[in-house]
Enzyme design. Structure first.
Site, PDB file in Angstrom:
ATOM      1  N   ARG A 125     -21.938  -9.905   2.752  1.00  0.00           N
ATOM      2  CA  ARG A 125     -20.990  -9.745   3.863  1.00  0.00           C
ATOM      3  C   ARG A 125     -21.305 -10.753   4.962  1.00  0.00           C
ATOM      4  O   ARG A 125     -20.429 -11.426   5.483  1.00  0.00           O
ATOM      5  CB  ARG A 125     -21.059  -8.312   4.388  1.00  0.00           C
ATOM      6  CG  ARG A 125     -20.216  -7.297   3.629  1.00  0.00           C
ATOM      7  CD  ARG A 125     -20.448  -7.271   2.136  1.00  0.00           C
ATOM      8  NE  ARG A 125     -19.660  -6.251   1.477  1.00  0.00           N
ATOM      9  CZ  ARG A 125     -20.101  -5.009   1.255  1.00  0.00           C
ATOM     10  NH1 ARG A 125     -21.317  -4.639   1.636  1.00  0.00           N
ATOM     11  NH2 ARG A 125     -19.325  -4.138   0.632  1.00  0.00           N
TER      12      ARG A 125
ATOM     13  N   HIS B 188     -16.232  -4.438  -6.504  1.00  0.00           N
ATOM     14  CA  HIS B 188     -16.807  -5.335  -5.483  1.00  0.00           C
ATOM     15  C   HIS B 188     -16.930  -6.766  -6.015  1.00  0.00           C
ATOM     16  O   HIS B 188     -17.917  -7.448  -5.753  1.00  0.00           O
ATOM     17  CB  HIS B 188     -18.177  -4.820  -5.033  1.00  0.00           C
ATOM     18  CG  HIS B 188     -18.121  -3.557  -4.227  1.00  0.00           C
ATOM     19  ND1 HIS B 188     -17.824  -3.537  -2.880  1.00  0.00           N
ATOM     20  CD2 HIS B 188     -18.319  -2.258  -4.587  1.00  0.00           C
ATOM     21  CE1 HIS B 188     -17.854  -2.288  -2.444  1.00  0.00           C
ATOM     22  NE2 HIS B 188     -18.139  -1.494  -3.449  1.00  0.00           N
TER      23      HIS B 188
ATOM     24  N   TRP C  93     -27.201   7.421  -3.224  1.00  0.00           N
ATOM     25  CA  TRP C  93     -26.789   7.061  -1.867  1.00  0.00           C
ATOM     26  C   TRP C  93     -25.785   8.036  -1.260  1.00  0.00           C
ATOM     27  O   TRP C  93     -25.730   8.191  -0.044  1.00  0.00           O
ATOM     28  CB  TRP C  93     -26.203   5.657  -1.846  1.00  0.00           C
ATOM     29  CG  TRP C  93     -24.834   5.509  -2.478  1.00  0.00           C
ATOM     30  CD1 TRP C  93     -24.549   5.387  -3.798  1.00  0.00           C
ATOM     31  CD2 TRP C  93     -23.574   5.464  -1.797  1.00  0.00           C
ATOM     32  NE1 TRP C  93     -23.199   5.259  -4.000  1.00  0.00           N
ATOM     33  CE2 TRP C  93     -22.572   5.299  -2.782  1.00  0.00           C
ATOM     34  CE3 TRP C  93     -23.199   5.529  -0.449  1.00  0.00           C
ATOM     35  CZ2 TRP C  93     -21.211   5.225  -2.472  1.00  0.00           C
ATOM     36  CZ3 TRP C  93     -21.847   5.444  -0.134  1.00  0.00           C
ATOM     37  CH2 TRP C  93     -20.871   5.295  -1.147  1.00  0.00           C
TER      38      TRP C  93
ATOM     39  N   TYR D  22     -29.381   4.505   5.652  1.00  0.00           N
ATOM     40  CA  TYR D  22     -28.510   3.342   5.805  1.00  0.00           C
ATOM     41  C   TYR D  22     -28.814   2.737   7.168  1.00  0.00           C
ATOM     42  O   TYR D  22     -28.341   3.211   8.196  1.00  0.00           O
ATOM     43  CB  TYR D  22     -27.039   3.743   5.669  1.00  0.00           C
ATOM     44  CG  TYR D  22     -26.521   3.618   4.250  1.00  0.00           C
ATOM     45  CD1 TYR D  22     -27.341   3.906   3.165  1.00  0.00           C
ATOM     46  CD2 TYR D  22     -25.216   3.218   3.988  1.00  0.00           C
ATOM     47  CE1 TYR D  22     -26.881   3.791   1.866  1.00  0.00           C
ATOM     48  CE2 TYR D  22     -24.743   3.099   2.688  1.00  0.00           C
ATOM     49  CZ  TYR D  22     -25.588   3.390   1.635  1.00  0.00           C
ATOM     50  OH  TYR D  22     -25.137   3.273   0.337  1.00  0.00           O
ATOM     51  N   PHE D  23     -29.606   1.678   7.158  1.00  0.00           N
ATOM     52  CA  PHE D  23     -30.057   1.105   8.417  1.00  0.00           C
ATOM     53  C   PHE D  23     -28.999   0.224   9.072  1.00  0.00           C
ATOM     54  O   PHE D  23     -29.258  -0.368  10.123  1.00  0.00           O
ATOM     55  CB  PHE D  23     -31.340   0.302   8.208  1.00  0.00           C
ATOM     56  CG  PHE D  23     -32.589   1.153   8.070  1.00  0.00           C
ATOM     57  CD1 PHE D  23     -32.508   2.544   8.021  1.00  0.00           C
ATOM     58  CD2 PHE D  23     -33.837   0.562   7.992  1.00  0.00           C
ATOM     59  CE1 PHE D  23     -33.648   3.321   7.898  1.00  0.00           C
ATOM     60  CE2 PHE D  23     -34.987   1.327   7.880  1.00  0.00           C
ATOM     61  CZ  PHE D  23     -34.898   2.713   7.826  1.00  0.00           C
TER      62      PHE D  23
ATOM     63  N   ASP E 299     -20.538  -9.665  -3.505  1.00  0.00           N
ATOM     64  CA  ASP E 299     -19.590  -8.607  -3.159  1.00  0.00           C
ATOM     65  C   ASP E 299     -18.228  -9.250  -2.949  1.00  0.00           C
ATOM     66  O   ASP E 299     -18.055 -10.446  -3.206  1.00  0.00           O
ATOM     67  CB  ASP E 299     -20.044  -7.838  -1.919  1.00  0.00           C
ATOM     68  CG  ASP E 299     -19.686  -6.357  -2.013  1.00  0.00           C
ATOM     69  OD1 ASP E 299     -18.482  -6.043  -2.047  1.00  0.00           O
ATOM     70  OD2 ASP E 299     -20.596  -5.522  -2.073  1.00  0.00           O
TER      71      ASP E 299
ATOM     72  N   GLU F  82     -21.736  -5.780   6.943  1.00  0.00           N
ATOM     73  CA  GLU F  82     -20.388  -6.041   7.436  1.00  0.00           C
ATOM     74  C   GLU F  82     -20.398  -6.336   8.936  1.00  0.00           C
ATOM     75  O   GLU F  82     -19.673  -7.209   9.418  1.00  0.00           O
ATOM     76  CB  GLU F  82     -19.476  -4.836   7.163  1.00  0.00           C
ATOM     77  CG  GLU F  82     -19.092  -4.659   5.709  1.00  0.00           C
ATOM     78  CD  GLU F  82     -20.018  -3.726   4.961  1.00  0.00           C
ATOM     79  OE1 GLU F  82     -19.601  -3.130   3.964  1.00  0.00           O
ATOM     80  OE2 GLU F  82     -21.185  -3.587   5.384  1.00  0.00           O
TER      81      GLU F  82
ATOM     82  N   ASP G 191     -20.630   0.808  -8.260  1.00  0.00           N
ATOM     83  CA  ASP G 191     -20.182   1.824  -7.306  1.00  0.00           C
ATOM     84  C   ASP G 191     -18.780   1.486  -6.811  1.00  0.00           C
ATOM     85  O   ASP G 191     -18.315   0.358  -6.935  1.00  0.00           O
ATOM     86  CB  ASP G 191     -21.138   1.899  -6.115  1.00  0.00           C
ATOM     87  CG  ASP G 191     -21.117   0.615  -5.297  1.00  0.00           C
ATOM     88  OD1 ASP G 191     -21.172  -0.465  -5.913  1.00  0.00           O
ATOM     89  OD2 ASP G 191     -21.059   0.693  -4.051  1.00  0.00           O
ATOM     90  N   GLU G 192     -18.101   2.489  -6.255  1.00  0.00           N
ATOM     91  CA  GLU G 192     -16.820   2.322  -5.558  1.00  0.00           C
ATOM     92  C   GLU G 192     -15.841   1.455  -6.357  1.00  0.00           C
ATOM     93  O   GLU G 192     -15.359   0.429  -5.882  1.00  0.00           O
ATOM     94  CB  GLU G 192     -17.060   1.732  -4.167  1.00  0.00           C
ATOM     95  CG  GLU G 192     -17.876   2.645  -3.271  1.00  0.00           C
ATOM     96  CD  GLU G 192     -18.057   2.112  -1.863  1.00  0.00           C
ATOM     97  OE1 GLU G 192     -18.229   2.919  -0.932  1.00  0.00           O
ATOM     98  OE2 GLU G 192     -18.032   0.869  -1.690  1.00  0.00           O
TER      99      GLU G 192
END
Length: 758
Positions: free
Chosen positions: A173, A290, A416, A443-444, A202, A484, A349-350
């Site tokens: 990102r 992704h 996650w 999730y930092f 990604d 992001e 994922d996703e």
């Protein structure tokens, strides 16, 4: 007699507390060792100190070089070696009685410093501990000018609890330089973290050279500025750390492009740098979803040659064409040859599966393989890729969506989705190894607040519901940094430091003494300053974001550690090193807005606080005690992005005795909620309220808005004040959840007293 006993006990407790704090300053090690016995005195390293190497010194050549470099950073010279310990000496001894590769011992007396370890990794962990015991002045230089360096005497035995102690960094990102990756690796090594999970591709960019497919980087590594960049640029107006690093912006064909990639030669250099510091790099090429950066370069990868966005996510590559598998295997063949780690991360994922459901080719593949759903089609892709991984001698890791449609017993699950709490339990019971990375608190990329450090420190890697035998499937944990909205290296530093130090102690030591940890952390800040780490400074206290006063207010803020300076402005500008220093007590007699920021001794600026002060009278209490106890909770099905959009009629109503959302409500879906009841103010005064929400919430008392924490976001605390008469006051909390794991907590204090739950 009783008074004497109480006084004696109080003195003893006070002396014990001072002794404990002195010990934390003397041994400020993070993560703290499993066993440490303090001894009076210290071992002093000077130019006359000798270094005694183990018999098979070649095996430990890298670690000896690291130790010599560390000594040189202090006293300006390396140590001469000797064959036997005589006089002042550092002795390295291979100890085969230690069970683990990372285990080590230190025996430090005023005469000798003895390091014991079984393997090079153990020696390196010991050297890191010594580094943390040396003055912070040694950092950030190759040659020091100290006459000597003292190591406090002790007996120490140490080993990690978990084998996977990781950090993840998304370089897709927003991109990060080779030098920053090395700095990141240095910090992992400093706190005994041992895994770096690099998210290399990604939708927004492809960041690793693949020689067989050059368009992946010539096309896929570059993009025009997108909506995430525009958010960062807007935030940069208030926070310079949000400015996009200009070194990753180019002009090409009349367009402004953002991006970059690592050549394979650069990546080999990074891998070798990490290996020398005993950090293993795990690559992730995320597929089948992704993959827009790859699809832009090679459109044949989709089922219909089209790309874009579906209902939730981007168009994935097609698992029903052999050309897709040839591409995936070609890419991962180069990745397998480049990265020595036995692990490769497939992502998975996703995945937006609507294009698969509409594809005639996929219908044929599903029929031929007796697949009943597109979820099983994804599993078909993952399992086929896993067979290829095995042929390369690699182990597949995937995000927890790989459970859907069935999972191979040899795959490793990276958990996650905090709103699917049974996922790691199912995987462990199925026999799969599990790495814990739940979004809350690991999730930092989520904006840190005053609770973030404690939430990480109190994280328990083993999920509820596992037996002791099943718990052995939990390899450890890692924190993830999705970028992001992390456009700069300074911002990345801020987001993961010092949170990573808390996780390091959880995974290495697994003992919970938070106050002790905080004392040791305070001793680490000077070292981080010397290393040029733009860490997040400790939170300032003594105010809320919205403050009130009746006659006159007083702004009083105490610096959390020695050397910190707090500066302020009243003209709306961001405080800088030339802004006035905030006095110990600043009277507030009229409505006003202040901006505060703390600065470390090296000039690292902390959070920018905007404090609004308004004048108001005490709100009148209701005349009668409310008839009903507790709170009424109205539940609204649906997705409401702000509390103002909650619909008029609730779908169901409950009663609760706390300002909480009952466990299980919503089942991972989006919803809205409204809690209504009364708050009892035990005395007339200014009350401070702290509302923590994931996603958003609003607090109202009477007809006044007290805290605005609205909108969908990760767990975040907001605060506000109100002047209340003693007695009962109507209270309302509106809450919205966007789907996933929710958090709602309301606390308050009065007259600076400790926070308490409402």
């Amino acid at each position: 007699m009783r008074r004497v006993f109480v006084l004696t006990l109080s003195l003893a407790l006070g002396m014990g507390l001072r002794t404990a704090h002195a010990q934390e300053k003397r041994y400020p090690i993070i993560p703290y060792p499993q066993q440490l016995v303090p001894i009076e005195g210290a071992f002093t390293i000077t130019g006359a100190t000798r270094l005694v190497l183990p018999a098979n010194g070649r095996l430990f050549a890298n670690e000896v070089a690291q130790l010599q470099a560390l000594v040189k950073q202090g006293i300006g010279t390396t140590l001469k070696t000797a064959t036997a310990a005589a006089g002042n000496a550092i002795v390295l001894k291979q100890d085969m009685t230690l069970s683990g590769e990372e285990d080590y011992t230190l025996q430090v007396t005023p005469q000798q410093l003895l390091i014991g370890a079984k393997s090079p990794t153990g020696f390196f962990r010991a050297i890191v501990t010594l580094r943390q015991l040396m003055p912070s002045a040694i950092e950030g230089r190759t040659t020091g000018n100290l006459r000597s360096v003292a190591i406090p005497a002790m007996r120490l035995k140490d080993n990690p609890v978990y084998s996977w102690r990781g950090m993840h960094l998304d370089v897709s990102r927003h991109f990060f330089s080779v030098s920053y990756l090395k700095k990141f690796i240095d910090l992992l090594a400093l706190y005994k973290m041992n895994k770096l999970h690099l998210h290399l591709t990604d939708d927004q960019g492809w960041r690793i050279e693949i020689k067989k497919y050059p368009l992946l980087t010539s096309v896929g590594a570059w993009r025009e500025l997108n909506n995430q960049d525009s958010v960062c640029m807007e935030k940069a107006k208030e926070n310079p750390d949000m400015e996009i690093d200009q070194e990753h912006i180019i002009q090409k064909d009349g367009k402004t492009l953002y991006g970059g990639f690592y050549t394979q030669a650069q990546m080999k250099d990074i891998i070798a740098y990490a290996a020398a510091r005993h950090v293993e790099i795990i690559p992730e090429i995320d597929m089948p979803g992704h993959m827009m950066a790859a699809i832009r370069a090679y459109p044949f990868l989709t089922c219909d040659g089209k790309s874009g966005w579906g209902k939730d996510f981007s168009t994935p590559i097609c698992p029903c064409n052999e050309s897709t598998f040839r591409f995936a295997e070609d890419v991962y063949s180069e990745i397998a040859a480049l990265f020595p780690s036995k692990y490769m991360h497939l992502g998975a994922d996703e995945v937006e599966k609507t294009s698969w459901a509409a594809s005639p080719v996929c219908a044929e593949v599903m029929k031929a393989n007796n697949l009943k759903s597109v979820e099983e089609l994804q599993s078909y892709f993952v399992k086929r890729m896993e067979k290829f991984f095995h042929a390369k001698g690699k182990v597949l890791i995937g995000w927890d969506e790989i459970l859907e449609g069935g999972i191979s017993p040899t795959a490793i699950l990276m958990y996650w989705r905090a709103w699917v709490p049974d996922a790691p339990v199912k995987a462990a019971r199925h026999g799969n190894k599990v790495i814990m990375t739940p979004g809350n608190p690991l999730y930092f990329d989520a904006q840190p607040d005053r609770n973030s450090l404690g939430n990480v420190y109190h994280f328990e890697p083993v999920p509820k519901g596992l037996t002791a035998r099943e718990a052995r499937s939990i390899m450890g944990a890692q924190a993830n940094i999705w970028t992001e909205y992390i456009p700069s290296e300074k911002r990345a530093d801020y987001m993961f430091m010092p949170r990573m130090t808390a996780l390091a102690e959880v995974l290495w030591t697994h003992k919970q003494d938070y106050d002790n940890y905080l004392q040791r952390l305070n001793e680490q800040y000077a070292r981080l300053d010397q290393l040029g780490v733009h860490y997040r400074l400790p939170d300032l206290d003594g105010f809320t974001e919205d403050n009130v006063f009746v006659d006159k207010g007083m702004l009083e803020v105490k610096a959390p550690f020695t050397g910190m300076t707090i500066r302020y402005t009243t003209d709306g500008t961001i405080p800088g090193l030339k802004s006035p220093v905030l006095p110990a007590a600043l009277p507030v007699t009229a409505p006003q807005t202040f901006k505060l920021a703390a600065f470390s001794p090296m000039g690292n600026r902390g959070d920018i606080y905007t404090l609004r002060y308004r004048q108001e009278a005490y709100a009148k209490a209701v005349t009668e005690k409310p008839a009903d106890s507790g709170f009424r909770l109205d539940y609204f099905k649906g997705a409401f992005k702000t509390t103002a959009k909650i619909k008029a009629t609730p779908d169901s109503t409950f009663r609760t005795d706390k300002v909480i959302i009952p466990e299980g409500l919503g089942h991972g879906e989006a919803f809205g909620a409204r809690l209504q009841g009364y708050f009892y103010a035990p005395e007339t005064g200014i009350y401070s309220f702290y509302l923590t929400c994931d996603d958003g919430g609003m607090l109202y008392i009477g007809d006044k808005t007290v805290v605005n924490n609205d909108g969908w976001h990760a767990p975040l605390q907001k605060s506000g004040q109100i002047a209340l008469e003693k007695g009962w006051h109507p209270l309302k909390v509106d809450f919205v959840e966007g789907g996933g794991g929710y958090t709602l907590k309301l606390e308050y204090s009065v007259k600076g007293q400790p926070l308490q739950k409402l």
